[in-house]
Design a protein around this motif. Structure first.
Motif, PDB file in Angstrom:
ATOM      1  N   ASP A  54       0.917  -1.300  -0.013  1.00  0.00           N
ATOM      2  CA  ASP A  54       0.043  -0.096  -0.106  1.00  0.00           C
ATOM      3  C   ASP A  54       1.059   1.271   0.133  1.00  0.00           C
ATOM      4  OD1 ASP A  54      -2.737   0.925   0.470  1.00  0.00           O
ATOM      5  OD2 ASP A  54      -1.672   1.880   1.866  1.00  0.00           O
ATOM      6  N   GLU A  55       2.033   1.262   0.731  1.00  0.00           N
ATOM      7  CA  GLU A  55       2.642   2.566   0.881  1.00  0.00           C
ATOM      8  C   GLU A  55       3.487   2.772  -0.475  1.00  0.00           C
ATOM      9  OE1 GLU A  55       6.274   4.717   0.819  1.00  0.00           O
ATOM     10  OE2 GLU A  55       6.580   2.461   0.804  1.00  0.00           O
ATOM     11  N   GLN A  56       4.032   1.766  -0.934  1.00  0.00           N
ATOM     12  CA  GLN A  56       4.710   1.800  -2.373  1.00  0.00           C
ATOM     13  C   GLN A  56       3.597   2.361  -3.308  1.00  0.00           C
ATOM     14  OE1 GLN A  56       6.042  -2.151  -2.275  1.00  0.00           O
ATOM     15  NE2 GLN A  56       8.235  -1.377  -2.358  1.00  0.00           N
ATOM     16  N   LEU A  57       2.374   1.846  -3.457  1.00  0.00           N
ATOM     17  CA  LEU A  57       1.560   2.180  -4.367  1.00  0.00           C
ATOM     18  C   LEU A  57       0.930   3.773  -4.464  1.00  0.00           C
ATOM     19  CD1 LEU A  57      -0.751  -0.885  -4.541  1.00  0.00           C
ATOM     20  CD2 LEU A  57       0.704  -0.121  -6.470  1.00  0.00           C
ATOM     21  N   ARG A  58       1.050   4.329  -3.000  1.00  0.00           N
ATOM     22  CA  ARG A  58       0.398   5.573  -2.662  1.00  0.00           C
ATOM     23  C   ARG A  58       1.680   6.659  -2.837  1.00  0.00           C
ATOM     24  NH1 ARG A  58      -4.416   5.857   0.402  1.00  0.00           N
ATOM     25  NH2 ARG A  58      -5.485   3.873   0.558  1.00  0.00           N
ATOM     26  N   ARG A  59       3.042   6.151  -2.829  1.00  0.00           N
ATOM     27  CA  ARG A  59       4.155   6.746  -2.785  1.00  0.00           C
ATOM     28  C   ARG A  59       4.268   7.924  -3.924  1.00  0.00           C
ATOM     29  NH1 ARG A  59       9.585   4.044  -2.484  1.00  0.00           N
ATOM     30  NH2 ARG A  59       8.384   2.746  -0.819  1.00  0.00           N
ATOM     31  N   PRO A  60       4.366   9.292  -3.571  1.00  0.00           N
ATOM     32  CA  PRO A  60       4.613  10.201  -4.613  1.00  0.00           C
ATOM     33  C   PRO A  60       6.212  10.211  -4.809  1.00  0.00           C
ATOM     34  CG  PRO A  60       4.066  11.397  -2.769  1.00  0.00           C
ATOM     35  CD  PRO A  60       3.887   9.780  -2.513  1.00  0.00           C
ATOM     36  N   VAL A  61       6.684   9.902  -5.951  1.00  0.00           N
ATOM     37  CA  VAL A  61       7.900   9.786  -6.003  1.00  0.00           C
ATOM     38  C   VAL A  61       8.762  10.694  -7.361  1.00  0.00           C
ATOM     39  CG1 VAL A  61       8.252   7.383  -5.397  1.00  0.00           C
ATOM     40  CG2 VAL A  61       7.887   7.923  -7.689  1.00  0.00           C
ATOM     41  N   VAL A  62       7.494  11.504  -7.820  1.00  0.00           N
ATOM     42  CA  VAL A  62       8.065  12.653  -8.931  1.00  0.00           C
ATOM     43  C   VAL A  62       7.349  13.997  -8.152  1.00  0.00           C
ATOM     44  CG1 VAL A  62       8.441  11.104 -10.737  1.00  0.00           C
ATOM     45  CG2 VAL A  62       6.141  12.137 -10.182  1.00  0.00           C
ATOM     46  N   GLY A  63       7.819  14.993  -8.676  1.00  0.00           N
ATOM     47  CA  GLY A  63       7.592  16.354  -8.158  1.00  0.00           C
ATOM     48  C   GLY A  63       6.129  16.672  -8.300  1.00  0.00           C
ATOM     49  N   SER A  64       5.463  16.002  -9.292  1.00  0.00           N
ATOM     50  CA  SER A  64       3.874  16.243  -9.519  1.00  0.00           C
ATOM     51  C   SER A  64       3.194  15.634  -8.478  1.00  0.00           C
ATOM     52  CB  SER A  64       3.457  15.897 -10.954  1.00  0.00           C
ATOM     53  OG  SER A  64       3.637  14.288 -11.021  1.00  0.00           O
ATOM     54  N   GLY A  65       3.615  14.993  -7.775  1.00  0.00           N
ATOM     55  CA  GLY A  65       2.981  13.961  -6.553  1.00  0.00           C
ATOM     56  C   GLY A  65       2.095  12.797  -7.336  1.00  0.00           C
ATOM     57  N   THR A  66       2.269  12.417  -8.639  1.00  0.00           N
ATOM     58  CA  THR A  66       1.700  11.259  -9.072  1.00  0.00           C
ATOM     59  C   THR A  66       2.188  10.118  -8.354  1.00  0.00           C
ATOM     60  OG1 THR A  66       1.822  12.281 -11.392  1.00  0.00           O
ATOM     61  CG2 THR A  66       1.374  10.150 -11.317  1.00  0.00           C
ATOM     62  N   THR A  67       1.197   9.180  -8.389  1.00  0.00           N
ATOM     63  CA  THR A  67       1.356   7.924  -7.700  1.00  0.00           C
ATOM     64  C   THR A  67       0.890   6.840  -8.545  1.00  0.00           C
ATOM     65  OG1 THR A  67      -0.841   7.740  -6.420  1.00  0.00           O
ATOM     66  CG2 THR A  67       0.919   8.877  -5.374  1.00  0.00           C
ATOM     67  N   PRO A 101      -7.089   9.483   2.069  1.00  0.00           N
ATOM     68  CA  PRO A 101      -6.671   8.419   3.276  1.00  0.00           C
ATOM     69  C   PRO A 101      -7.841   7.220   3.451  1.00  0.00           C
ATOM     70  CG  PRO A 101      -6.190  10.421   3.769  1.00  0.00           C
ATOM     71  CD  PRO A 101      -6.996  10.699   2.792  1.00  0.00           C
ATOM     72  N   TRP A 102      -9.030   7.818   3.374  1.00  0.00           N
ATOM     73  CA  TRP A 102     -10.038   6.702   3.270  1.00  0.00           C
ATOM     74  C   TRP A 102     -10.110   5.909   2.108  1.00  0.00           C
ATOM     75  CZ3 TRP A 102     -11.085  12.084   2.515  1.00  0.00           C
ATOM     76  CH2 TRP A 102     -11.731  12.342   1.284  1.00  0.00           C
ATOM     77  N   GLU A 103      -9.644   6.067   1.015  1.00  0.00           N
ATOM     78  CA  GLU A 103      -9.449   5.192  -0.069  1.00  0.00           C
ATOM     79  C   GLU A 103      -8.568   4.136   0.055  1.00  0.00           C
ATOM     80  OE1 GLU A 103     -10.985   7.239  -4.158  1.00  0.00           O
ATOM     81  OE2 GLU A 103      -9.076   8.387  -3.164  1.00  0.00           O
ATOM     82  N   THR A 104      -9.208   2.813  -0.035  1.00  0.00           N
ATOM     83  CA  THR A 104      -8.311   1.610   0.232  1.00  0.00           C
ATOM     84  C   THR A 104      -7.556   1.344  -1.043  1.00  0.00           C
ATOM     85  OG1 THR A 104      -9.972   0.014  -0.265  1.00  0.00           O
ATOM     86  CG2 THR A 104      -9.670   0.873   2.085  1.00  0.00           C
ATOM     87  N   THR A 105      -6.605   0.639  -0.938  1.00  0.00           N
ATOM     88  CA  THR A 105      -5.839   0.139  -2.267  1.00  0.00           C
ATOM     89  C   THR A 105      -6.751  -0.927  -2.977  1.00  0.00           C
ATOM     90  OG1 THR A 105      -3.638   0.467  -1.430  1.00  0.00           O
ATOM     91  CG2 THR A 105      -3.946  -1.295  -3.228  1.00  0.00           C
ATOM     92  N   GLU A 106      -7.468  -1.892  -2.320  1.00  0.00           N
ATOM     93  CA  GLU A 106      -8.267  -2.542  -2.879  1.00  0.00           C
ATOM     94  C   GLU A 106      -9.333  -1.957  -3.551  1.00  0.00           C
ATOM     95  OE1 GLU A 106      -7.221  -2.752   0.573  1.00  0.00           O
ATOM     96  OE2 GLU A 106      -5.919  -4.332   0.082  1.00  0.00           O
ATOM     97  N   GLY A 107      -9.820  -0.915  -2.947  1.00  0.00           N
ATOM     98  CA  GLY A 107     -11.214  -0.322  -3.524  1.00  0.00           C
ATOM     99  C   GLY A 107     -10.942   0.380  -4.759  1.00  0.00           C
ATOM    100  N   VAL A 108      -9.646   1.095  -4.774  1.00  0.00           N
ATOM    101  CA  VAL A 108      -9.226   1.700  -6.210  1.00  0.00           C
ATOM    102  C   VAL A 108      -8.808   0.691  -7.254  1.00  0.00           C
ATOM    103  CG1 VAL A 108      -7.259   3.127  -7.108  1.00  0.00           C
ATOM    104  CG2 VAL A 108      -8.330   3.646  -4.660  1.00  0.00           C
ATOM    105  N   LEU A 109      -8.379  -0.423  -6.776  1.00  0.00           N
ATOM    106  CA  LEU A 109      -7.879  -1.278  -7.688  1.00  0.00           C
ATOM    107  C   LEU A 109      -9.522  -2.121  -8.336  1.00  0.00           C
ATOM    108  CD1 LEU A 109      -4.886  -2.995  -6.596  1.00  0.00           C
ATOM    109  CD2 LEU A 109      -4.999  -1.297  -8.470  1.00  0.00           C
TER     110      LEU A 109
END
Length: 172
Positions: A34-47, A91-99
């Motif tokens: 979950d942390e890796q999927l949500r982590r912004p790693v570019v300046g735009s904040g895209t995950t 924060p209330w959106e789960t990884t499972e829910g988005v997938l």
């Protein structure tokens, strides 16, 4: 891995191309927490997860809403209020829910693609008349573009690279 057939007709070729890029998107999301999927790693904040949410809304918009079919796209009012609404993971959106949202969007889109002819006309959000052919091309472009973004994001998260899942190796 879906291959685009060399000699198929227009619609089967376009649908295969879309499916091929969808498979890349799903592969880029695999085996991450979950942390890796949500982590912004570019300046735009895209995950990674936000990109999947965006692509789900895109499929709903162009294959469902545009052709008068039931849709669960991110509402235009939400995007007007927050231009990043279709990218943002709350924060209330789960990884499972988005997938699951992305899976529901693909399922609804696939149903529309099975039932509609490429020449059928729909209405874009700005009121322009579009054909399913145009929508297919647009979503293929959008999905391919973001699959490339996901490739970079994934490399930044854990180093995995490649444009398609490797073929299984033969076991001796």
């Amino acid at each position: 891995m879906t291959l685009v057939p060399y000699t198929a007709g227009e619609k089967p070729s376009l649908v295969a191309s879309l499916q091929r890029h969808r498979e890349v998107v799903l592969w880029k999301l695999e085996d991450l927490d979950d942390e890796q999927l949500r982590r912004p790693v570019v300046g735009s904040g895209t995950t990674l997860l936000g990109t999947a949410k965006h692509l789900a809304s895109v499929e709903y918009r162009w294959f469902c809403s545009a052709f008068g079919r039931p849709s669960d796209e991110i509402p235009a009012e939400a995007v007007a209020e927050d231009p990043q609404a279709h990218w943002r993971i709350h924060p209330w959106e789960t990884t499972e829910g988005v997938l699951a949202y992305y899976e529901r969007a693909r399922t609804a889109a696939d149903e529309a693609l099975r039932e509609l002819k490429v020449s059928e006309r729909g209405t874009a959000p700005d009121g322009a008349v579009v054909t399913l052919r145009w929508a297919l091309l647009h979503v293929i472009e959008e999905t391919a573009r973001h699959a490339g973004h996901l490739d970079v994001l994934r490399e930044l998260v854990d180093g995995r690279t490649g444009d398609h899942r490797p073929a299984p190796s033969a076991v001796s």
